[in-house]
Each structure stands twice: as C-alpha cells, then as structure tokens.
Design a protein around this motif. Sequence first.
Motif, PDB file in Angstrom:
ATOM      1  N   LEU A 162      86.151   4.360  58.312  1.00 55.09           N
ATOM      2  CA  LEU A 162      86.189   4.008  56.899  1.00 55.09           C
ATOM      3  C   LEU A 162      86.308   2.503  56.701  1.00 55.09           C
ATOM      4  O   LEU A 162      85.640   1.922  55.835  1.00 55.09           O
ATOM      5  CB  LEU A 162      87.364   4.724  56.215  1.00 55.09           C
ATOM      6  CG  LEU A 162      87.246   6.240  56.050  1.00 55.09           C
ATOM      7  CD1 LEU A 162      88.498   6.798  55.382  1.00 55.09           C
ATOM      8  CD2 LEU A 162      86.008   6.605  55.239  1.00 55.09           C
ATOM      9  N   ALA A 163      87.155   1.873  57.500  1.00 53.41           N
ATOM     10  CA  ALA A 163      87.310   0.417  57.396  1.00 53.41           C
ATOM     11  C   ALA A 163      86.010  -0.289  57.763  1.00 53.41           C
ATOM     12  O   ALA A 163      85.613  -1.267  57.105  1.00 53.41           O
ATOM     13  CB  ALA A 163      88.444  -0.049  58.318  1.00 53.41           C
ATOM     14  N   THR A 164      85.325   0.210  58.785  1.00 54.89           N
ATOM     15  CA  THR A 164      84.042  -0.379  59.172  1.00 54.89           C
ATOM     16  C   THR A 164      83.023  -0.267  58.057  1.00 54.89           C
ATOM     17  O   THR A 164      82.315  -1.225  57.725  1.00 54.89           O
ATOM     18  CB  THR A 164      83.504   0.305  60.438  1.00 54.89           C
ATOM     19  OG1 THR A 164      84.443   0.147  61.508  1.00 54.89           O
ATOM     20  CG2 THR A 164      82.162  -0.293  60.849  1.00 54.89           C
ATOM     21  N   GLY A 165      82.931   0.905  57.438  1.00 58.48           N
ATOM     22  CA  GLY A 165      81.998   1.091  56.332  1.00 58.48           C
ATOM     23  C   GLY A 165      82.312   0.186  55.159  1.00 58.48           C
ATOM     24  O   GLY A 165      81.406  -0.414  54.560  1.00 58.48           O
ATOM     25  N   LEU A 166      83.594   0.064  54.823  1.00 59.09           N
ATOM     26  CA  LEU A 166      83.989  -0.796  53.709  1.00 59.09           C
ATOM     27  C   LEU A 166      83.652  -2.251  53.994  1.00 59.09           C
ATOM     28  O   LEU A 166      83.127  -2.966  53.128  1.00 59.09           O
ATOM     29  CB  LEU A 166      85.491  -0.641  53.453  1.00 59.09           C
ATOM     30  CG  LEU A 166      86.046  -1.398  52.252  1.00 59.09           C
ATOM     31  CD1 LEU A 166      85.478  -0.833  50.956  1.00 59.09           C
ATOM     32  CD2 LEU A 166      87.576  -1.332  52.235  1.00 59.09           C
TER      33      LEU A 166
END
Length: 297
Positions: A162-166
Amino acid sequence: MSTLERTPRSLTHPPRTGLLLTLPALVFVTVFVLVPLVFAVYMSFTNWPLIGSYEFIGLGNYTAIASDPVFWKSVGYTVLYTAIVTGPILVLGYVLAVVVRANRRFSTVFRTVFFVPYVIGLTTLSFLMVLEAQPGSGMVNVVLETLGITDGTTAWLADGPLATGLICVMIVWAVSGLTMVLLMGGMQGIPRDVYESAEMDGASWWQRERSITIPMLRRTIAMSLVISVIGSLLAFTQFYVLTRGGPGTDTQTVVMYVYQRGFVQLQLGAASALSIVLVVVIGLVTAAQFRLLREKE
C-alpha cells in the motif's frame, strides 16, 4: 619597427584566456566532485568507521556486497519501483504536453498548475502526504470512503504494497510536470507546415501524433526517460519521509540502504563501496539508453 610588429596581439583569442575562463569551473569540479570521488573510492577499500582508526581491507567490502541479502532486496525493490513509475510519468507528461502545447485559452494557467507540484518539491509533498494518508483523518481515506472504496481507516504507510502504491501515485503526479515541460518544448519546435501537409492528406489526429510528433520527439523522449530512470534509481526523500524503509525493509531503496550503512550503522567504508557500485550501475544504464537511441536512429 614595422607596422606588423607594432600591431597589438589579438584581443579575440589572447593566450591563456580559455584556461582562465574555465579555471573557476575546473577548480569547483576538482574540489567538490573529483577529490570526494577519489576519496570515496579509497574509503571503499577500508573498514572506515565514523570515529576511530581504520584498516585497508582491499576488496572486502565489494565481496561482502555479493552476499548481502538486504542489499539485493533493496536493489530488487528499487528496480520494481523504477519500472512502475517510469511509464506512467512519460505517458501522463505526454498527455499534459498535448493539452497545453497550443496557445489555447487558459493554456498558460494549465501549464502552471501542472508544473507546480514539481516546483514545490518532494520533501514538502512527502510531509503533506504523511498527513493526508493518516487513517480516519487524512484526505486520502476521506475521499476513498466517500467513494465507497474503503472504510476510511486504511493505514497506508504501515503496509509495504500500500505504501509503495501511494508513493508511486504521488511521484507520478509530482514529476509528470517536468516531463510535460520537456516534451512541450520539443513539440513547439516541430514546424507547423508538417502538420498542415498531413491534414491536407487526410491524416487524423492520432496519425499525426504517431507519424510526426512522436518520431520527431525521439531525442526529447529519450532524455525524459533517462532523467526519470536516474531519479527513480536514486529515490530517497519520499521513502525516508513517508516510510523510513518500513515496515521492516519492505520499502527500502538502494540509496536508503547506503544511508543506513553509513549514517546509522556508521560503516562508512561499506557505504562508500555501495555508493561506487550504484554510480557504476547508473552510468551503465544511462549509456545503454543512449546507445539504444543511436541504434534506432
């Protein structure tokens, strides 16, 4: 004395003028680039700590890199991140350049709006994203909850994917403005007569873009890709501010790993070796990109 002998020496090309004019730049490059680079290479052959004595260990740091699983994990993550953001940055930048390249009404305003995120800078944007990604109160969760996509309590920065996508979404939004400016400059340099001839032949908008704009922008597109790839391989600020490489080492890039070894673990020799390897890899990637461009031409 003859007239030729009395004539003063040429003022357009006086001796040593070129050296004197370039001397400040040469001094600057030597002091701030070459000397630190040579010193870093020397440090990479030692076990240099931040405080205390050091020993010359030869290729010890370089051989340790080959068997360092954390380093190779950070390499894989950096390559994945680069692969994810490079294409969208180019595509979105191209689309924005198409929108603002003509002198239409409000085109100047749109150029400014699209370019503002890049001017603001990654540090400021990253700190803003820390606030906007908070569970329950951040704008990201509020918007997604309103749209019925999430329940508004998603901890974006506590989960690796999720952090990577954000971060990828933020980077594409922030950096596309630079690509837009580069491509727009190239588009405005294409003669209008070429488009008018294509229109007279019945070419559609997409045919003109595919057959005229994109081929004539090959060099500009290549430069944009080189800048994007190098920037992604050297990614640090956004990950340091948003995740600190966590959770665990799930979002740790190569530059973050170098930072950890040098300024947290205080292993400056190992960090120097990692930096030298990174410089060599980026140089090879850049050279390969330019070579592919020349082969296509």
